[in-house]
Design a protein around this motif. Sequence first.
Motif, PDB file in Angstrom:
ATOM      1  N   UNK A   1     -81.853  40.758  87.480  1.00  0.00           N
ATOM      2  CA  UNK A   1     -82.175  39.339  87.271  1.00  0.00           C
ATOM      3  C   UNK A   1     -81.146  38.682  86.364  1.00  0.00           C
ATOM      4  N   UNK A   2     -80.762  39.376  85.288  1.00  0.00           N
ATOM      5  CA  UNK A   2     -79.802  38.786  84.366  1.00  0.00           C
ATOM      6  C   UNK A   2     -78.394  38.698  84.981  1.00  0.00           C
ATOM      7  N   UNK A   3     -78.045  39.669  85.812  1.00  0.00           N
ATOM      8  CA  UNK A   3     -76.756  39.574  86.511  1.00  0.00           C
ATOM      9  C   UNK A   3     -76.774  38.422  87.501  1.00  0.00           C
ATOM     10  N   UNK A   4     -77.915  38.238  88.170  1.00  0.00           N
ATOM     11  CA  UNK A   4     -78.041  37.096  89.080  1.00  0.00           C
ATOM     12  C   UNK A   4     -77.911  35.774  88.331  1.00  0.00           C
ATOM     13  N   UNK A   5     -78.490  35.712  87.123  1.00  0.00           N
ATOM     14  CA  UNK A   5     -78.349  34.495  86.315  1.00  0.00           C
ATOM     15  C   UNK A   5     -76.892  34.252  85.947  1.00  0.00           C
ATOM     16  N   UNK A   6     -76.177  35.329  85.579  1.00  0.00           N
ATOM     17  CA  UNK A   6     -74.759  35.180  85.250  1.00  0.00           C
ATOM     18  C   UNK A   6     -73.961  34.726  86.470  1.00  0.00           C
ATOM     19  N   UNK A   7     -74.304  35.274  87.638  1.00  0.00           N
ATOM     20  CA  UNK A   7     -73.620  34.857  88.872  1.00  0.00           C
ATOM     21  C   UNK A   7     -73.901  33.389  89.175  1.00  0.00           C
TER      22      UNK A   7
ATOM     23  N   UNK B   1     -87.969  33.147  82.608  1.00  0.00           N
ATOM     24  CA  UNK B   1     -89.263  32.745  83.172  1.00  0.00           C
ATOM     25  C   UNK B   1     -89.613  33.615  84.377  1.00  0.00           C
ATOM     26  N   UNK B   2     -88.614  33.979  85.174  1.00  0.00           N
ATOM     27  CA  UNK B   2     -88.865  34.868  86.321  1.00  0.00           C
ATOM     28  C   UNK B   2     -89.381  36.215  85.835  1.00  0.00           C
ATOM     29  N   UNK B   3     -88.759  36.758  84.786  1.00  0.00           N
ATOM     30  CA  UNK B   3     -89.197  38.043  84.249  1.00  0.00           C
ATOM     31  C   UNK B   3     -90.584  37.934  83.618  1.00  0.00           C
ATOM     32  N   UNK B   4     -90.847  36.816  82.956  1.00  0.00           N
ATOM     33  CA  UNK B   4     -92.172  36.616  82.370  1.00  0.00           C
ATOM     34  C   UNK B   4     -93.232  36.556  83.463  1.00  0.00           C
ATOM     35  N   UNK B   5     -92.934  35.875  84.552  1.00  0.00           N
ATOM     36  CA  UNK B   5     -93.872  35.793  85.672  1.00  0.00           C
ATOM     37  C   UNK B   5     -94.094  37.172  86.281  1.00  0.00           C
ATOM     38  N   UNK B   6     -93.034  37.966  86.378  1.00  0.00           N
ATOM     39  CA  UNK B   6     -93.164  39.319  86.929  1.00  0.00           C
ATOM     40  C   UNK B   6     -94.068  40.169  86.051  1.00  0.00           C
ATOM     41  N   UNK B   7     -93.977  39.994  84.737  1.00  0.00           N
ATOM     42  CA  UNK B   7     -94.842  40.753  83.835  1.00  0.00           C
ATOM     43  C   UNK B   7     -96.308  40.339  83.999  1.00  0.00           C
ATOM     44  N   UNK B   8     -96.530  39.039  84.195  1.00  0.00           N
ATOM     45  CA  UNK B   8     -97.902  38.568  84.385  1.00  0.00           C
ATOM     46  C   UNK B   8     -98.523  39.162  85.639  1.00  0.00           C
ATOM     47  N   UNK B   9     -97.679  39.510  86.611  1.00  0.00           N
ATOM     48  CA  UNK B   9     -98.183  40.081  87.856  1.00  0.00           C
ATOM     49  C   UNK B   9     -98.216  41.606  87.813  1.00  0.00           C
ATOM     50  N   UNK B  10     -98.055  42.153  86.609  1.00  0.00           N
ATOM     51  CA  UNK B  10     -98.233  43.588  86.469  1.00  0.00           C
ATOM     52  C   UNK B  10     -96.956  44.379  86.515  1.00  0.00           C
ATOM     53  N   UNK B  11     -95.799  43.725  86.490  1.00  0.00           N
ATOM     54  CA  UNK B  11     -94.555  44.471  86.500  1.00  0.00           C
ATOM     55  C   UNK B  11     -94.426  45.280  85.227  1.00  0.00           C
ATOM     56  N   UNK B  12     -93.900  46.480  85.346  1.00  0.00           N
ATOM     57  CA  UNK B  12     -93.651  47.310  84.173  1.00  0.00           C
ATOM     58  C   UNK B  12     -92.234  47.176  83.688  1.00  0.00           C
ATOM     59  N   UNK B  13     -91.516  46.209  84.236  1.00  0.00           N
ATOM     60  CA  UNK B  13     -90.124  46.031  83.836  1.00  0.00           C
ATOM     61  C   UNK B  13     -90.038  45.658  82.377  1.00  0.00           C
TER      62      UNK B  13
END
Length: 478
Positions: free
Chosen positions: A12-18, A155-167
């Motif tokens: 996700x962070x590499x995509x943001x940099x791209x 925000x994408x990572x925060x949303x992923x955590x809300x959906x149960x991501x263990x990232x």
Amino acid sequence: MKHLGSPIVALVMTAAAAGACATTWYVAQAFGAGGSPAVLATVVALSVGRRDFAGRAEFARAALVLPLTSVAAAVVGWLLVTVPIVGALVFIGGMSVPIWMRRFGQRIAHLGALAALPLTAMLVVPVSGMPWWLGGMLALIAGVVAVLWVALAREVLALARLRGSTAEPGTSPPSRATPSPAAAPAPATSRAPRRLPASTRMAVQMAVALAAAFVVGWGLFPEHAMWVVLTAFIVNAGNRGRGDVLHRSALRVVGAVAGSLAAVLLALAVPRISGLPAVAVIFAALFVGGWLRAVSYAYWSFAVTLVVSLLQELFGTAPFAGEAGMLIERVAAIVVGGVLGVAAAWLVLPVRSTDVLRKRLSDMLITLGAVFSPAEPAERAARLDAFHAAVDRVEELAPAHRARRMLGGHRAQPIDCITAAAALPAIVRARIAAGPTPPQLRAAVGDARRALAAPVDLERVRTSLLALATMLGPDSAR
């Protein structure tokens, strides 16, 4: 041992940099400018994306600072091209002063560290071929774009955590309360003579290392002076004592040599790599390097060296076709930069690695005492977060001391103390869940802190930490 980093976070962070790179590139092309603003946006996005922020408020403060420092970095890059000596002096100040600023507290330290980020991009692709005002305006745009893309990624990572991501998000850790000094026993004192604060000494070390790197780089490696300066900066950045600098220097050289060899092989396989293929290789390398960075800094050094080689080819600052012929000189420049960085850390107002360990262990014990002090549930949770953060800072010291352990020796070593400290969070969580706090906790924390008094006895420190763990164990309340 450190675990493998989260591939989701790295992706996700590499995509943001791209995204930041592409957005800034198209804006810069509209003004007929080169690629330096896009490189600046990429570096800022990657650097900010790796940092932890205590919520949106702290990130917002960084978002206000970074675009302005990007403008300053563009001016420094312009000076490095037009008036190299002045540019070098300003660059040295821009890298050293933020280190000195750590003495004014964590918030100022974080902002100071962010202020130094855009300057690294100017070593790779300095602003040239455009008026200074245009370079400054595009740098401001690059900073804003980078911050916006990173905010979206968070925000994408925060949303992923809300959906149960263990990232592992690496974005918004819980708030960290600073315990009151009264919450723990007074620190052990020493009769050692008063010395300059560690932040001041490290700032002087950075200034000396960079000054020597510019002089030696211009004198011996005029085509690769940037590699000398960049290496000297990297091995001294995040200085955690002499041993850490030596360890980081070794990893930097190993990773850079491997990255240079990969660049040679790529040049032989694809002599005129450019456009989308080069961009794809750049961001693939950044993704892998960011993912594996938690395993070893050498992976990140490898990725950065390969990426810088590609960027220099894309923007014409170092022809990729001649990469094989320049390999030896480039590697020599990297080695010299590492030697200069290590020499500054060891010979100029040195900071001992064991002193850094003592300070971080003391901070950890203060937060541990605060966890078991009377408090409301919300405050107790915040103190527990602060304790975990303090243990993380102790564990940051492990790689260099683990390497030191490989040299042998039967006496207690710093890594033994770090290992004992790393075991405490699980024990503390179990104790909190079990119920009452052992009455002897305060005395055990006090014994552990007194064991940190100079001159340090590592065997005593390890023994006191193990005793503290035993006291917090399930049988202690019986």
